[in-house]
Design an enzyme around this catalytic site. Structure first.
Site, PDB file in Angstrom:
ATOM      1  N   HIS A   1      11.805   6.200  -3.242  1.00 27.28           N
ATOM      2  CA  HIS A   1      10.655   6.633  -4.042  1.00 27.28           C
ATOM      3  C   HIS A   1       9.366   6.310  -3.294  1.00 27.28           C
ATOM      4  O   HIS A   1       9.330   5.419  -2.443  1.00 27.28           O
ATOM      5  CB  HIS A   1      10.655   5.929  -5.395  1.00 27.28           C
TER       6      HIS A   1
ATOM      7  N   GLU B   1       6.620   4.777  -4.143  1.00 22.39           N
ATOM      8  CA  GLU B   1       6.135   3.407  -4.290  1.00 22.39           C
ATOM      9  C   GLU B   1       6.970   2.435  -3.458  1.00 22.39           C
ATOM     10  O   GLU B   1       6.409   1.567  -2.778  1.00 22.39           O
ATOM     11  CB  GLU B   1       6.160   2.975  -5.768  1.00 22.39           C
TER      12      GLU B   1
ATOM     13  N   CYS C   1      10.650   1.085  -9.354  1.00 20.45           N
ATOM     14  CA  CYS C   1       9.385   0.927  -8.631  1.00 20.45           C
ATOM     15  C   CYS C   1       8.513  -0.144  -9.274  1.00 20.45           C
ATOM     16  O   CYS C   1       7.851  -0.912  -8.568  1.00 20.45           O
ATOM     17  CB  CYS C   1       8.657   2.262  -8.543  1.00 20.45           C
TER      18      CYS C   1
END
Length: 172
Positions: free
Chosen positions: A67, A69, A101
């Site tokens: 992801h 993040e 995240c």
């Protein structure tokens, strides 16, 4: 009561937060152009230095933890920044951070998060397919469980942040 009335209210941003959130939104478009889910993140120090920035690359890599993040946070490891710097840093995310995240943000020691589109609106784009669903827990719930303060501001720039998601998800 309609579901639209239950959606979080958009917050206004100052110039600094708007600038960096738009940069994260730009990364969401870059990731989508590369065949990934449309998410971007930028981490900025208190003195306005961009520390790291990245996009979701799970489509390219097959890494489900790729992801935006988490990718940006992983890059922090090589910078040798102290916890005091990260406690004053802001992570800008094109969308509300997921549970994974949010946990990475907690463990990194980053003290502030600003996000674009919220999870509720994002679920409308994703539809009801089981392979597109998320854990329905707000990042704020994760941050509230933290022993150190993590300020959270969002949703913001909802239409701009949502634009990368138009047509990006498989129909339900």
């Amino acid at each position: 009561m309609s579901s639209a009335s239950l959606l979080p209210t958009e917050v206004a941003l100052d110039e600094r937060d708007g600038r960096y959130l738009r940069k994260a939104i730009g990364w969401s478009h870059a990731g989508r152009r590369r065949g990934n889910r449309p998410f971007g993140a930028v981490i900025v120090s208190e003195d306005n230095r961009v520390l790291t920035e990245d996009y979701c690359n799970s489509g390219e890599t097959g890494d489900v933890t790729g992801h935006a993040e988490t990718n940006a946070i992983r890059k922090l490891a090589g910078l040798g920044l102290g916890r005091e710097v990260l406690a004053k840093a802001t992570l800008y995310s094109s969308a509300e951070p997921c549970v994974m995240c949010a946990g990475a943000i907690f463990w990194s020691g980053i003290g502030r998060v600003v996000f674009g589109i919220d999870a509720e609106r994002l679920r409308e784009f994703r539809g009801e397919r089981s392979d597109q669903r998320d854990a329905e827990l707000s990042c704020r719930d994760v941050f509230r469980a933290s022993p150190h303060a993590i300020d959270c501001l969002g949703p913001a720039l909802i239409d701009e942040a949502g634009a990368a998601h138009v047509g990006a998800w498989k129909a339900a």
